[in-house]
Scaffold this motif. Sequence first.
Motif, mmCIF file in Angstrom:
data_model
loop_
_atom_site.group_PDB
_atom_site.id
_atom_site.type_symbol
_atom_site.label_atom_id
_atom_site.label_comp_id
_atom_site.label_asym_id
_atom_site.label_seq_id
_atom_site.Cartn_x
_atom_site.Cartn_y
_atom_site.Cartn_z
ATOM 1 N N VAL A 86 -51.978 -42.545 -46.559
ATOM 2 C CA VAL A 86 -50.931 -43.101 -45.351
ATOM 3 C C VAL A 86 -51.981 -43.151 -44.115
ATOM 4 C CG1 VAL A 86 -49.251 -42.511 -44.162
ATOM 5 C CG2 VAL A 86 -48.936 -42.512 -46.705
ATOM 6 N N CYS A 96 -44.002 -43.980 -47.346
ATOM 7 C CA CYS A 96 -44.047 -42.425 -47.681
ATOM 8 C C CYS A 96 -43.061 -41.619 -48.244
ATOM 9 C CB CYS A 96 -45.022 -42.014 -46.482
ATOM 10 S SG CYS A 96 -45.590 -40.415 -46.767
ATOM 11 N N CYS A 124 -44.852 -36.127 -45.204
ATOM 12 C CA CYS A 124 -43.636 -37.314 -45.143
ATOM 13 C C CYS A 124 -42.200 -36.634 -44.842
ATOM 14 C CB CYS A 124 -43.636 -38.334 -46.321
ATOM 15 S SG CYS A 124 -44.851 -39.528 -46.815
#
Length: 136
Positions: A86, A96, A124
């Motif tokens: 990410v 995510c 996340c």
Amino acid sequence: MTHTARRIGRTLALVLPVVLVLSGTLAVTRVNWAGTSDSQLLTASSEDVSVRAKPRTPQDVLRDALLVELQEKDPGTALTHLQREVERRPSLAQHCMSIARALGRAAVEQYGPVKAQSYSRPVCDTSFASGVAQES
């Protein structure tokens, strides 16, 4: 008489195999191979053959790779790699949370809820923990 018998024999020799093959093919298409009570018949179609598989999205590829990594190593390693991907590709940030939840559900299946929760970390917005809780 002999000529007529030969002609009938030749005709049968040509026609009989065709009839047997066709009747066998039709019989196979009518067999309920799935074992369900539904009597729907499935047939091949030239339309189905030309349909291409949809290309896989980057988030699907990443999720599948991380799920394999979770099984082969552990959820912590998969979560670390999720965070790195990410950071490396910000376009994956919107996916995510769903990937982390999928990892959490898979971790519960493999390790059980208590051990799976021990791998939880703030990747996340705690979506991994959410996935663990959903499966518990």
